[in-house]
Design an enzyme around this catalytic site. Structure first.
Site, PDB file in Angstrom:
ATOM      1  N   LYS A  63      14.988  44.692  38.022  1.00 56.33           N
ATOM      2  CA  LYS A  63      15.336  44.713  39.446  1.00 56.33           C
ATOM      3  C   LYS A  63      16.679  44.024  39.684  1.00 56.33           C
ATOM      4  O   LYS A  63      17.522  44.519  40.437  1.00 56.33           O
ATOM      5  CB  LYS A  63      14.210  44.057  40.263  1.00 56.33           C
ATOM      6  CG  LYS A  63      12.955  44.925  40.299  1.00 56.33           C
ATOM      7  CD  LYS A  63      11.715  44.191  40.819  1.00 56.33           C
ATOM      8  CE  LYS A  63      10.483  45.078  40.658  1.00 56.33           C
ATOM      9  NZ  LYS A  63       9.227  44.417  41.026  1.00 56.33           N
ATOM     10  N   GLN A 107       6.993  38.806  42.886  1.00 57.99           N
ATOM     11  CA  GLN A 107       6.513  39.620  41.773  1.00 57.99           C
ATOM     12  C   GLN A 107       5.008  39.394  41.571  1.00 57.99           C
ATOM     13  O   GLN A 107       4.554  38.266  41.399  1.00 57.99           O
ATOM     14  CB  GLN A 107       7.291  39.267  40.490  1.00 57.99           C
ATOM     15  CG  GLN A 107       6.962  40.145  39.311  1.00 57.99           C
ATOM     16  CD  GLN A 107       7.344  41.615  39.512  1.00 57.99           C
ATOM     17  OE1 GLN A 107       8.398  41.934  40.048  1.00 57.99           O
ATOM     18  NE2 GLN A 107       6.464  42.512  39.102  1.00 57.99           N
ATOM     19  N   ASP A 130       9.019  44.923  49.894  1.00 56.42           N
ATOM     20  CA  ASP A 130       7.959  45.509  49.067  1.00 56.42           C
ATOM     21  C   ASP A 130       6.889  46.159  49.945  1.00 56.42           C
ATOM     22  O   ASP A 130       6.007  46.863  49.439  1.00 56.42           O
ATOM     23  CB  ASP A 130       7.313  44.424  48.182  1.00 56.42           C
ATOM     24  CG  ASP A 130       7.568  44.664  46.704  1.00 56.42           C
ATOM     25  OD1 ASP A 130       8.041  45.764  46.353  1.00 56.42           O
ATOM     26  OD2 ASP A 130       7.274  43.759  45.903  1.00 56.42           O
TER      27      ASP A 130
END
Ligand code: NAD
Length: 295
Positions: A63, A107, A130
């Site tokens: 990422k 994450q 996200d």
């Protein structure tokens, strides 16, 4: 599989080349980031990584690298495995208030002792790139504009780029997690597909999968979907990532299913790169919304 199977001249599905499409999207994003920078705005993404899980570390590195490629500023907060939920929430609050940061990503999975839902709810909804905050999930279900989780968003973007409409189609999703299957369901229903969603307790999986015009699989079990479970001419999207020796494979028996499907995603090179491209796209969108720049 016997060698001649590869050269049997039979029909073969067209690849849905996520890698290639993702590169194209990154090019588009890079141009837009360049325009924003001329106005003195640099999109910024903060990634929060807790502990030492090797797979998580790999994803975070991928990422960060992708951000760099398109000119998005990114920073990684590496936090110890032992961190308490409240302390992690404090880090997120700081990022919520940082003017340099437009997107925040935690994450997953987090260590077991951490209350993941409290952590995700602490992210400012306008920086939730996200799309896991319950507010954005609710917006998705209602068909309203919000942030949508990157993997399902990547799947619909891939279908769109190949001009494969889902409207009126019978779609079967295998896997019903909060990050993959459930938001996938929301996106598809909003696009007027008829959606069947299966999970570990589905009684006869094959009965469901073989009816699907579009089959989307995100479980994490190599070889789960065999040829006999797929309708002739179906579009097959494999989200699964499994390590097999030193290579990565999906959940679909690719070689055999590719001879029955009309379109199929490879693993690697299918949904994975699209997921990262959608993270960049969501970060760019968050930046524009925060700075009130027209989309
Ligand atoms: P998860 O473990 O949270 O969820 C798995 C889902 O599969 C559950 O709903 C479970 O009920 C269902 N399931 C398990 N066994 C099943 C079976 N035998 N038959 C039918 N359903 C079954 O996993 P997740 O986080 O949603 O990830 C799923 C897969 O997708 C993993 O391989 C993961 O690595 C991959 N993934 C890929 C990307 C990407 O960018 N390509 C992104 C996220 C996840």
């Amino acid at each position: 599989m016997a060698l001649f199977d590869f050269f049997d001249g039979g029909k073969k599905a067209q690849l849905l080349n996520g890698k290639e499409i993702a590169e194209r999207i990154k090019g588009e994003i890079k141009r837009e980031v360049g325009e924003l920078k001329k106005e003195g705005i640099t999109p910024g993404l903060a990634v929060v990584l807790v502990g030492n899980d090797p797979a998580s570390k790999t994803y975070v590195n991928m990422k960060s690298k992708a951000c760099k490629e398109v000119g998005i500023f990114s920073l990684v907060h590496r936090l110890p495995q032992s961190i308490r939920t409240d302390d992690l929430i404090e880090v997120i609050k700081t990022l919520n208030n940082s003017p340099k940061i437009h997107g925040i990503l935690v994450q997953l999975p987090l260590p077991k002792h951490i209350e993941t839902s409290r952590v995700l709810e602490a992210i400012a909804v306008e920086k939730d790139v996200d799309g896991f905050h319950p507010y954005n999930m609710g917006k998705l279900v209602e068909g309203l504009e919000g942030f949508v989780p990157c993997t399902p968003l990547g799947v619909v973007e891939l279908l769109d780029r190949y001009q494969l409409s889902v409207k009126g189609k019978d779609v079967c999703i295998v896997g019903a997690s909060n990050i993959v299957g459930k938001p996938m369901w929301g996106l598809l229903v909003n696009r007027f597909a008829t959606v069947d969603i299966c999970h570990i307790y589905t009684r006869d999986l094959r009965e469901h999968t073989r009816r699907a015009d579009i089959l989307i699989v995100g479980v994490g079990k190599a070889g789960l979907i065999t040829e006999d479970m797929v309708k002739d001419g179906a579009v097959v999207i494999d989200i699964g990532i499994n390590r097999k020796g030193d290579r990565l494979v999906g959940d679909v028996d690719f070689d055999r299913v590719a001879r029955k499907a009309s379109y199929i995603t490879p693993v690697p090179g299918g949904v994975g790169p699209m997921t990262i491209a959608m993270l960049l796209k969501n970060t760019l969108r968050a930046t524009k919304l925060i700075h009130k720049v027209a989309e």
